[in-house]
Scaffold this motif. Sequence first.
Motif, PDB file in Angstrom:
ATOM      1  N   ASP A   1       0.839  -1.204   0.000  1.00 16.89           N
ATOM      2  CA  ASP A   1       0.000   0.000   0.000  1.00 16.89           C
ATOM      3  C   ASP A   1       0.871   1.250   0.000  1.00 16.89           C
ATOM      4  O   ASP A   1       0.565   2.236  -0.681  1.00 16.89           O
ATOM      5  CB  ASP A   1      -0.924   0.009   1.215  1.00 16.89           C
ATOM      6  N   TYR A   2       1.932   1.198   0.773  1.00 14.37           N
ATOM      7  CA  TYR A   2       2.862   2.330   0.813  1.00 14.37           C
ATOM      8  C   TYR A   2       3.505   2.552  -0.546  1.00 14.37           C
ATOM      9  O   TYR A   2       3.590   3.682  -1.035  1.00 14.37           O
ATOM     10  CB  TYR A   2       3.930   2.083   1.878  1.00 14.37           C
ATOM     11  N   PHE A   3       3.939   1.473  -1.188  1.00 12.59           N
ATOM     12  CA  PHE A   3       4.506   1.586  -2.533  1.00 12.59           C
ATOM     13  C   PHE A   3       3.497   2.224  -3.488  1.00 12.59           C
ATOM     14  O   PHE A   3       3.839   3.064  -4.319  1.00 12.59           O
ATOM     15  CB  PHE A   3       4.907   0.211  -3.066  1.00 12.59           C
ATOM     16  N   GLY A   4       2.238   1.812  -3.374  1.00  9.72           N
ATOM     17  CA  GLY A   4       1.211   2.356  -4.249  1.00  9.72           C
ATOM     18  C   GLY A   4       1.038   3.847  -4.074  1.00  9.72           C
ATOM     19  O   GLY A   4       0.833   4.583  -5.045  1.00  9.72           O
TER      20      GLY A   4
ATOM     21  N   GLU B   1      13.316   0.240   7.976  1.00  9.46           N
ATOM     22  CA  GLU B   1      12.784   1.443   7.334  1.00  9.46           C
ATOM     23  C   GLU B   1      13.772   2.014   6.324  1.00  9.46           C
ATOM     24  O   GLU B   1      13.388   2.411   5.213  1.00  9.46           O
ATOM     25  CB  GLU B   1      12.467   2.498   8.395  1.00  9.46           C
ATOM     26  N   GLU B   2      15.043   2.030   6.683  1.00  6.18           N
ATOM     27  CA  GLU B   2      16.064   2.525   5.757  1.00  6.18           C
ATOM     28  C   GLU B   2      16.114   1.670   4.491  1.00  6.18           C
ATOM     29  O   GLU B   2      16.253   2.185   3.380  1.00  6.18           O
ATOM     30  CB  GLU B   2      17.433   2.526   6.443  1.00  6.18           C
ATOM     31  N   ALA B   3      15.986   0.368   4.669  1.00  4.51           N
ATOM     32  CA  ALA B   3      16.004  -0.535   3.514  1.00  4.51           C
ATOM     33  C   ALA B   3      14.784  -0.304   2.629  1.00  4.51           C
ATOM     34  O   ALA B   3      14.871  -0.326   1.391  1.00  4.51           O
ATOM     35  CB  ALA B   3      16.035  -1.983   3.998  1.00  4.51           C
ATOM     36  N   LEU B   4      13.648  -0.053   3.247  1.00  2.05           N
ATOM     37  CA  LEU B   4      12.422   0.221   2.504  1.00  2.05           C
ATOM     38  C   LEU B   4      12.572   1.495   1.679  1.00  2.05           C
ATOM     39  O   LEU B   4      12.205   1.549   0.497  1.00  2.05           O
ATOM     40  CB  LEU B   4      11.261   0.357   3.484  1.00  2.05           C
ATOM     41  N   GLN B   5      13.120   2.527   2.287  1.00  2.59           N
ATOM     42  CA  GLN B   5      13.314   3.796   1.581  1.00  2.59           C
ATOM     43  C   GLN B   5      14.325   3.642   0.444  1.00  2.59           C
ATOM     44  O   GLN B   5      14.178   4.261  -0.612  1.00  2.59           O
ATOM     45  CB  GLN B   5      13.779   4.880   2.550  1.00  2.59           C
ATOM     46  N   ALA B   6      15.347   2.818   0.663  1.00  2.00           N
ATOM     47  CA  ALA B   6      16.343   2.591  -0.386  1.00  2.00           C
ATOM     48  C   ALA B   6      15.690   1.942  -1.600  1.00  2.00           C
ATOM     49  O   ALA B   6      15.988   2.292  -2.754  1.00  2.00           O
ATOM     50  CB  ALA B   6      17.476   1.717   0.143  1.00  2.00           C
ATOM     51  N   ALA B   7      14.784   0.992  -1.359  1.00  2.00           N
ATOM     52  CA  ALA B   7      14.083   0.339  -2.458  1.00  2.00           C
ATOM     53  C   ALA B   7      13.220   1.338  -3.216  1.00  2.00           C
ATOM     54  O   ALA B   7      13.199   1.374  -4.448  1.00  2.00           O
ATOM     55  CB  ALA B   7      13.217  -0.804  -1.927  1.00  2.00           C
TER      56      ALA B   7
ATOM     57  N   ASP C   1       7.263  13.220  -1.155  1.00  2.00           N
ATOM     58  CA  ASP C   1       8.333  13.142  -0.171  1.00  2.00           C
ATOM     59  C   ASP C   1       8.350  11.773   0.492  1.00  2.00           C
ATOM     60  O   ASP C   1       7.393  11.366   1.139  1.00  2.00           O
ATOM     61  CB  ASP C   1       8.140  14.228   0.894  1.00  2.00           C
ATOM     62  N   VAL C   2       9.434  11.056   0.315  1.00  2.00           N
ATOM     63  CA  VAL C   2       9.550   9.730   0.920  1.00  2.00           C
ATOM     64  C   VAL C   2      10.507   9.756   2.104  1.00  2.00           C
ATOM     65  O   VAL C   2      10.987   8.727   2.552  1.00  2.00           O
ATOM     66  CB  VAL C   2      10.035   8.687  -0.115  1.00  2.00           C
ATOM     67  N   GLY C   3      10.768  10.928   2.632  1.00  2.00           N
ATOM     68  CA  GLY C   3      11.624  11.028   3.801  1.00  2.00           C
ATOM     69  C   GLY C   3      13.057  11.336   3.448  1.00  2.00           C
ATOM     70  O   GLY C   3      13.508  11.138   2.329  1.00  2.00           O
ATOM     71  N   GLY C   4      13.792  11.856   4.418  1.00  2.00           N
ATOM     72  CA  GLY C   4      15.208  12.122   4.225  1.00  2.00           C
ATOM     73  C   GLY C   4      15.488  13.286   3.303  1.00  2.00           C
ATOM     74  O   GLY C   4      16.616  13.496   2.874  1.00  2.00           O
ATOM     75  N   GLY C   5      14.472  14.060   2.975  1.00  2.00           N
ATOM     76  CA  GLY C   5      14.675  15.210   2.098  1.00  2.00           C
ATOM     77  C   GLY C   5      14.979  14.832   0.665  1.00  2.00           C
ATOM     78  O   GLY C   5      15.501  15.625  -0.096  1.00  2.00           O
TER      79      GLY C   5
END
Length: 321
Positions: free
Chosen positions: A39-42, A152-158, A67-71
């Motif tokens: 759902d988040y990816f969507g 969470e970091e891994a998710l954002q990297a993807a 914005d997916v975080g981290g600026g």
Amino acid sequence: MSMKTKIPASGIDFAAWKNDGAFDGNAEARADLIADVNDYFGDVFNPQNAVDTTLEGQKSREMGGFDVGGGSPLDFAYMALFKEVNLRTSTSRFHEVVDISAGITFTELVDGEKAKVGNISAASNTIKALEYGAALGILDRWIRYNEFFRVEEALQAAVKTYGYKQADMHYALLKALGTGVNEAFDTSVEKTIDNACATILEAVGDKYGLSDQTEFTILANRRNASIIRKALAASFDKPNANNGKIESNIGRFVITSNTNIPASAGAYVALPEHSLESATWRDLTSEEARSAARRGTDLHWSGEFNAAIGNSSQVRRIALA
């Protein structure tokens, strides 16, 4: 499902999912967690969720990223040019691009091979779904010691890697257009933009039923943004007294820092949509599998998309000096 407290970026509370057994053999909780991730990816990869900010005092608008975080927002500026084609329920890997004239798209020779820019013609006017993905192991010790920030970091990297790939491919199509789309500088940036719009109208106006009020989009590297803004401002700063204003209807101005759109290339003036298509067969989704050797859980992400410029006459690459 227990109450979850949202954390930055994804809003997925992995600690709550741990308490529900998602990482400890509870198949139902694990399935619900994967559904949350998807759902988040969507949400992230829906261009409609991009921030569209109106520039004060100008008719043009700049489309920012979700914005997916981290600026580090995703770059959705290309969607101001391309028509979104929804093929999520399609049973075919191929999509027909209706209008073809010196068209280009991405192709692959075999599954898994790196995509390359290739030509499409009236004789073969289809584009193919290309799959891209990645995998990550969520280690047991991350969960055991509550190091959920690593997940969470891994998710954002993807998210950022896949988002960059999508943007990069769309901009690469513009870069791959030949010198036939180049518009030489003529006296001023304003005049050059008008010339580009006129060239496009003359080439495809009758075919698409266009008029002099048809809206065009300008795409430029961030380093050239001030040049384009100044040219656009002339249309709104005492327009009746300003003989150097743009006469064409510029509906949107978007910027990017993608290396496929360098400052040295000037800027792109385009008639949006029509044969400029961005097709999605499958959004970025995740699947999981237990890895005893890794002592963790492997998450696999993948999605299917492609894009095409069916008629290169819709685009002009303008010189700014």
